[in-house]
Enzyme design. Structure first.
Site, PDB file in Angstrom:
ATOM      1  N   ASP A 146       0.901  -1.139   0.000  1.00 43.54           N
ATOM      2  CA  ASP A 146       0.000   0.000   0.000  1.00 43.54           C
ATOM      3  C   ASP A 146       0.947   1.197   0.000  1.00 43.54           C
ATOM      4  O   ASP A 146       1.472   1.597   1.029  1.00 43.54           O
ATOM      5  CB  ASP A 146      -0.891  -0.009   1.233  1.00 43.54           C
ATOM      6  CG  ASP A 146      -1.836   1.189   1.267  1.00 43.54           C
ATOM      7  OD1 ASP A 146      -1.584   2.165   0.532  1.00 43.54           O
ATOM      8  OD2 ASP A 146      -2.816   1.165   2.017  1.00 43.54           O
ATOM      9  N   PHE A 184     -17.799   4.518  10.310  1.00 43.83           N
ATOM     10  CA  PHE A 184     -17.335   5.824  10.801  1.00 43.83           C
ATOM     11  C   PHE A 184     -17.709   6.979   9.877  1.00 43.83           C
ATOM     12  O   PHE A 184     -17.860   8.107  10.320  1.00 43.83           O
ATOM     13  CB  PHE A 184     -15.815   5.808  11.037  1.00 43.83           C
ATOM     14  CG  PHE A 184     -15.018   5.473   9.813  1.00 43.83           C
ATOM     15  CD1 PHE A 184     -14.790   4.153   9.465  1.00 43.83           C
ATOM     16  CD2 PHE A 184     -14.491   6.478   9.014  1.00 43.83           C
ATOM     17  CE1 PHE A 184     -14.063   3.838   8.332  1.00 43.83           C
ATOM     18  CE2 PHE A 184     -13.751   6.172   7.886  1.00 43.83           C
ATOM     19  CZ  PHE A 184     -13.541   4.842   7.540  1.00 43.83           C
TER      20      PHE A 184
HETATM   21  C1  LIG Z   1      -6.383   6.793   1.624  1.00 43.01           C
HETATM   22  C2  LIG Z   1      -5.763   5.500   1.780  1.00 43.01           C
HETATM   23  C3  LIG Z   1      -6.237   4.395   1.080  1.00 43.01           C
HETATM   24  C4  LIG Z   1      -7.460   4.417   0.180  1.00 43.01           C
HETATM   25  O1  LIG Z   1      -7.347   5.324  -0.860  1.00 43.01           O
HETATM   26  P1  LIG Z   1      -8.584   6.170  -1.416  1.00 43.01           P
HETATM   27  O2  LIG Z   1      -8.003   6.997  -2.518  1.00 43.01           O
HETATM   28  O3  LIG Z   1      -9.143   6.978  -0.308  1.00 43.01           O
HETATM   29  O4  LIG Z   1      -9.595   5.200  -1.940  1.00 43.01           O
HETATM   30  C5  LIG Z   1      -5.572   3.195   1.268  1.00 43.01           C
HETATM   31  N1  LIG Z   1      -4.519   3.089   2.095  1.00 43.01           N
HETATM   32  C6  LIG Z   1      -4.042   4.133   2.784  1.00 43.01           C
HETATM   33  C7  LIG Z   1      -2.864   3.977   3.664  1.00 43.01           C
HETATM   34  C8  LIG Z   1      -4.645   5.371   2.653  1.00 43.01           C
HETATM   35  O5  LIG Z   1      -4.168   6.410   3.351  1.00 43.01           O
END
Ligand SMILES: *Cc1c(COP(=O)(O)O)cnc(C)c1O
Length: 478
Positions: free
Chosen positions: A236, A470
């Site tokens: 991620d 939330f």
């Molecule tokens: C924001 C976020 C997401 C999801 O992304 P979106 O663009 O809001 O759908 C996933 N992982 C992390 C760590 C994030 O900060």
């Protein structure tokens, strides 16, 4: 600005920070302001009314009723003149937009992966990845969960298993890389669920742990361990540039390495990434899924057409892809990321100096208030962090976000709440949006709420949505 603030000069022109004396040398943001957006000041009575109408959920406030908006740093960044200029160069062809090829080139260069599939935002990429790689009954280990990431994993039939180091769960423990994976925990999961682990999710920085980084050594070790079990590492990478800055600051051997190079090395230990363009890449909407594996990429290109759009736009306009490509280029510059994280650190240092309980060390994108220590004795079922976020809004119109029991949701098997150890309120700093004076106002308001002898009794949840509660839950005051 006041002399008592850390980073400000004392009478003898020196500053006292973390017990050391420095001669004052200020730094400032590496940009100047060309266009301004007025914000509305409100009275306490107006805020009382607005908050009651919003069911004591800061997500349900109208932004017009907010003075300083620290709800999230997601999609709230200010774009540069170069990005805005790029928006005028949008190629809105349905297929094969030149902006897609620019984006692809930039992502390959900075995030290393071979295939780039654009999506409307991060969760679009999480959806594709989860649907492609997960079979019902799988387990996905990760260094703490993120709300949408875990949702998509579970929605695809997997069980999420947390393999972050124990230190991450204790808001008072100082550790330079509190986002690290506990390799022993990870190996136990890989061993116990052989053949049932489609990938390991490596988040950097770890949002839910307070924006805490993962070390390069850890990323390398995770890759090596997963290699032994033939399990891919999916990152991620939403906040990986911030992570790279912490590696530069804290990890031996990287002090002189440009952040862009650190990012590339880090990503080289991963096989793919889901990405929210709304964070590091400095745009208001967008995202991508990137992978090295040809077969996964082909499946993703097939699936993206159904859920997002053709594989050369994935839900984004050409102009949006151009802005994101340019945003990536700006985001990996040392001067930018230093100022971005410097602003967060400034807020953290002020609050720490004033004895306000915050998560330590301060992370990359936000300062997290420890609501349990604001309201000792308040039962978790009275939502201490949700209560604190409400009180903050009432005090000065600062909007923050709950990260505690409400965000954690319910266990689908037992139906009971998850009871996370951390009951936090997140003050998230948008990129390039607020000045140091805004940050001072925020710090003073937080301090006033902390010092207020009239303690609220907490909240009762009167409406609870099924998924990601939330966002839309409603509360009443006890
Ligand atoms: C924001 C976020 C997401 C999801 O992304 P979106 O663009 O809001 O759908 C996933 N992982 C992390 C760590 C994030 O900060």
């Amino acid at each position: 600005m006041r002399n008592s603030h850390p980073g400000q000069p004392g009478a003898d022109d020196t500053v006292q920070t973390m017990g050391m004396q420095y001669r004052r040398r200020s730094w400032a943001e590496p940009y100047k302001i060309k266009m301004v957006e007025p914000i509305r000041m409100t009275t306490r009575a107006q805020r009382e009314k607005a908050l009651a109408e919003a069911g004591y959920n800061t997500f349900l406030l109208r932004s017009d009723d907010v003075y300083i908006d620290l709800l999230t740093d997601s999609g709230t960044s200010a774009m540069s003149d170069w990005q805005w200029a790029g928006m005028m160069l949008g190629d809105e062809a349905y297929a094969g937009s030149k902006n897609f090829y620019h984006l692809e080139e930039v992502v390959r260069k900075h995030y290393t992966h071979k295939h780039v599939i654009p999506t409307h935002q991060g969760r679009g990429a999480e959806h594709l990845l989860s649907q492609i790689m997960i079979q019902a009954g799988d387990v996905v280990p990760g260094n703490m969960y993120f709300t949408t990431t875990r949702f998509h994993q579970e929605h695809a039939g997997a069980k999420f298993i947390d393999v972050i180091i124990d230190e991450a769960h204790d808001p008072s423990v100082i550790h330079p890389f509190k986002g690290n994976v506990d390799l022993a925990k990870l190996e136990r999961v890989l061993e116990a669920h052989r053949g049932r682990v489609p990938y390991v999710c490596l988040a950097a920085t770890v949002n839910m742990a307070g924006g805490q980084p993962v070390s390069m050594a850890c990323a390398r070790a995770v890759k090596e361990l997963c290699g032994k079990y033939r399990v891919p590492v999916m990152s991620d990478a939403t906040r990986a540039v911030e992570n790279a800055w912490f590696i530069k600051q804290r990890e031996e051997g990287y002090a002189d390495t440009p952040v862009a190079d650190i990012l590339r090395e880090f990503m080289s230990y991963t096989d793919g990434a889901t990405m929210s363009g709304k964070k590091d890449p400095l745009v208001n909407i967008g995202g991508w899924l990137s992978v090295n594996d040809d077969a996964i990429a082909e499946k993703a290109r097939n699936l993206v057409v159904v859920f997002e759009g053709l594989h050369t736009y994935g839900g984004m306009a050409g102009r949006d892809m151009e802005a994101m490509a340019r945003g990536i280029v700006e985001s990996v510059q040392d001067a930018h990321i230093r100022a971005r994280i410097g602003q967060v650190e400034y807020l953290g240092e002020l609050l720490q100096t004033w004895g306000v309980p915050i998560v330590q060390p301060v992370g990359g994108h936000a300062v997290y208030l420890d609501a349990r220590r604001f309201y000792p004795g308040m039962a978790q079922t009275r939502f201490p962090a949700q209560t604190l976020a409400a009180e903050l809004y009432l005090d000065a119109g600062v909007r923050a976000m709950e990260r505690g029991i409400v965000s954690a949701g319910r266990n689908t098997e037992t139906g009971d709440h998850f009871y996370p150890k951390l009951e936090l309120v997140r003050l998230t700093i948008p990129r390039r949006v607020y000045t140091q004076a805004h940050i001072d106002v925020v710090a003073e308001s937080v301090q006033a709420v902390f010092a207020n002898p009239q303690r609220p009794a907490g909240l009762e949840m009167v409406y609870e949505p099924e998924c990601l509660r939330f966002f839309q839950a409603r509360f009443e005051r006890l």
